[in-house]
Enzyme design. Structure first.
Site, PDB file in Angstrom:
ATOM      1  N   CYS A  85       4.758   4.336 -46.557  1.00 52.46           N
ATOM      2  CA  CYS A  85       5.032   3.097 -45.838  1.00 52.46           C
ATOM      3  C   CYS A  85       6.217   2.419 -46.513  1.00 52.46           C
ATOM      4  CB  CYS A  85       3.807   2.185 -45.822  1.00 52.46           C
ATOM      5  SG  CYS A  85       3.380   1.456 -47.414  1.00 52.46           S
ATOM      6  N   HIS A 123       1.396  -7.980 -48.429  1.00 48.18           N
ATOM      7  CA  HIS A 123       1.821  -7.482 -49.735  1.00 48.18           C
ATOM      8  C   HIS A 123       3.328  -7.301 -49.763  1.00 48.18           C
ATOM      9  CE1 HIS A 123       1.234  -3.889 -47.224  1.00 48.18           C
ATOM     10  NE2 HIS A 123       2.189  -3.328 -47.952  1.00 48.18           N
TER      11      HIS A 123
END
Length: 663
Positions: free
Chosen positions: A179, A65
């Site tokens: 993240c 991603h």
């Protein structure tokens, strides 16, 4: 809003054998659907994200991603591999691959959809249903949430009560997950922790610091928590809120893969009574009681304000270091008059030393030109995230235009952050949400901050800045000595912490427009900052029996650290024996700061240490001031330690473990 995934974005027979080939195969479907404008550019962004951390998860899942400017709308492509593809998970290859694509300016609604998918991936019923599905359209509907797995439909909607709660109530944890991209792992870790906590009878509240920003946990919830878990691969925002709690600090994938272990570790730390400070220096939890609760709103606001200011100073320091050292080096090569040299773009002689000196000076001066805008921009960023960067930088640039200087940058950053936070609280129509963070907020906030800086506060701050400059230039006698004492105390109190940074920032602010007074302040601050490690090095040399073997080793390293102006070299000593070490080094720093100001020493480099001695005005007196402060600090720490215990008691032996001196 278009559907996140359609049947055309589903490949139930993904034939790729590598993760790069899988990403390309799924990305080609996005290109064909008009959701990605540049295939190679998008794949480069995917690869860059993959290089930060593998995206394979236990359970046969791969989630490559990224956020990319080549993505036209938030999209997801799904591929199912019969042979499996290695995405770096510990338990083997992935057979379910989800390629998540978010635009660089994705709005909160779209990111919420992506984060919701990330949470569902932790549900085994959901993934089992995807493995069994044979129809691409049905698989897409399942991913969109329009169909549910059988077990999900049959399950009740009421969550079970936490089991195992004792008479005193359940164990309580607060957690933060984050993240680098803030799309997938952030929310998957939160989901895993919540599921594990429910199974263990633990009450948990998770703050997800994702791409859509984050909603801060209620201070009352934090205060009531028994322990803290940080599962993160980027810095946790506003760590000081969690001061005084047992902290389990791990990477985000640990939060996904082994949440039960983290919860068990948090229980053990709490049972042992461990408390972990934040990454900030000594004093982060000032104003908090033993539960970590703030003693009122004012102290909480003070902690947050300091955090915002330190954010700006932290980003400014590299500009100071690079620019200041280049300027100092140019003076060493070409003399102080090199600052008046013609532009090297018009005149540069390769074999002429003065040309190289002028080049270094002009590069350094260019770097210094960013000091105030960077300070303002990142103060605003610390308050309101990326939408505040533009108005912060604009406000800092205006501060330079109206001659408001360093103080103007501080005010501009705070104004920009406050304005953006106010705009973010406004409710807007759904159609505007996508352009709010990239257009509307920067535009409106820049206008507001520009008006305030040009028309309202700019000139008063400029007058205050000029008054401060005049005061520094006029310092002499006892006034200069008192300022030197104060700066020396600040530099040595927390050795690299907030007070130390404030004194450093005050000195650096004067270098942006150097005057004789500001150069004296720079010298005093740099000299005092060398005292703590040098004093500890000398103390461990002259009275080694008062220190453990580990401290003696640290003392040998402290000679080099002190000579290099690394004040943190004294932190191990201060942590082991704060009530004797910190007052001692503060006294030494005060002596050094006072003597440096009294001697009229000056420094044009934003750094201390022996390697800048050639750039110091009155270098021998400067070194004398450092030596005097080091001697005072050494004498005090040796005396105080000697009063507490005899040398025989202090001497570590092979039969007795080395125990740090108790405060």
């Amino acid at each position: 809003m278009s559907e996140l995934i359609t049947a055309e974005l589903v490949d139930l027979d993904l034939s790729a054998e590598t993760k790069s080939a899988a990403a390309r195969s799924l990305a080609e479907r996005m290109v064909a659907a008009g959701r990605v404008s540049d295939l190679d550019g998008f794949l480069a962004d995917v690869a860059a994200r993959e290089a930060q951390m593998p995206t394979g998860l236990d359970g046969g899942i791969g989630i490559p991603h990224c956020r990319s400017e080549h993505v036209t709308e938030p999209s997801l492509a799904f591929g199912r591999s019969a042979r499996g593809i290695d995405f770096g998970a510990a338990d083997g290859p992935a057979d379910l691959v989800f390629l998540i694509a978010a635009p660089a300016g994705a709005d909160e609604d779209h990111l919420s959809i992506l984060s919701g998918l990330a949470r569902r991936l932790m549900d085994p019923e959901f993934t089992d249903a995807l493995r069994a599905e044979r129809d691409p359209a049905a698989a897409a509907a399942l991913i969109r949430g329009e169909r549910q797995a059988t077990d999900e439909r049959d399950a009740g909607h009421d969550a079970p009560e936490p089991a195992g709660a004792g008479a005193e109530g359940p164990f309580r944890i607060v957690a933060v997950t984050s993240c680098p991209t803030g799309i997938a792992h952030t929310y998957m870790a939160a989901e895993s922790l919540e599921a594990a906590a429910l199974a263990d009878g633990v009450v948990i509240s998770v703050e997800t610091q994702g791409s859509a920003g984050f909603e801060r946990l209620d201070p009352a919830v934090i205060a009531a928590a028994d322990a803290v878990i940080w599962a993160h691969d980027v810095e946790v925002r506003e760590k000081a809120r969690f001061g005084g709690k047992p902290v389990v600090d791990v990477g985000v994938k640990a939060g996904i893969n082994r949440p039960a272990e983290l919860i068990a570790e948090a229980r053990r730390k709490a049972a042992r009574g461990e408390t972990s400070g934040t990454s900030d220096a000594v004093g982060d939890a000032a104003g908090a009681d033993d539960t970590g609760a703030s003693h009122g709103a004012s102290s909480h606001v003070g902690v947050r304000l300091r955090t915002y200011l330190m954010s700006g100073v932290g980003y400014m320091v590299p500009f100071v270091a690079a620019g200041g050292l280049l300027i100092a080096l140019s003076f060493a090569i070409g003399g102080y008059e090199i600052a008046n040299a013609a532009s090297v773009a018009d005149h540069f002689v390769w074999g002429e030393a003065d040309s190289w000196a002028a080049l270094l000076n002009q590069i350094g001066t260019a770097a210094f030109g960013f000091l105030v805008p960077v300070l303002a921009g990142y103060i605003a960023y610390g308050m309101a995230d990326r939408p505040a960067l533009v108005p912060g930088f604009v406000g800092g640039a205006i501060a330079l235009t109206v001659n408001a200087g360093f103080l103007g940058g501080l005010v501009a950053g705070l104004l920009a952050g406050a304005v953006v936070m106010a705009i973010q609280r406004m409710k807007v129509h759904r159609t505007l949400r996508g352009i709010m963070p990239v257009l509307v907020i920067p535009l409106l906030a820049s206008v507001a901050v520009g008006f305030l800086m040009f028309i309202v506060v700019g000139k008063p701050i400029a007058s205050l800045q000029q008054a401060l400059t005049d005061w520094l230039n006029g310092l002499s006698g006892s006034n200069a000595v008192i300022l030197g004492v104060v700066l020396g105390l600040m530099m040595c109190f927390d050795m690299g912490g907030p007070l130390n940074k404030v004194a450093y920032a005050f000195a650096v602010g004067g270098l942006a427009d150097p005057t004789p007074g500001s150069l004296k302040v720079m010298a005093a601050v740099m000299a005092a900052g060398m005292v703590p490690p040098l004093a500890m090095a000398l103390a461990t040399t002259v009275r080694s029996r008062l220190f453990t073997r580990a401290e003696q080793e640290n003392g040998r390293a402290a000679w080099v650290l002190g000579a290099s102006f690394i004040s943190e070299g004294a932190i191990p000593f201060a942590a082991a024996d704060p009530l004797r070490v910190i007052p001692s080094v503060m006294a030494g720093g005060a002596v050094t700061g006072a003597l440096s100001m009294a001697f009229g020493c000056t420094l044009r480099a934003p750094h201390g240490g022996v390697f800048v001695v050639p750039l110091i005005g009155q270098p021998f007196l400067y070194l004398l001031a450092i030596a005097a402060g080091t001697a005072v600090a050494t004498a005090l720490v040796v005396t105080l330690k000697g009063l507490r215990r005899s040398p025989e008691e202090a001497a570590p032996t092979a039969d007795r473990p080395e125990v740090p001196v108790a405060a």
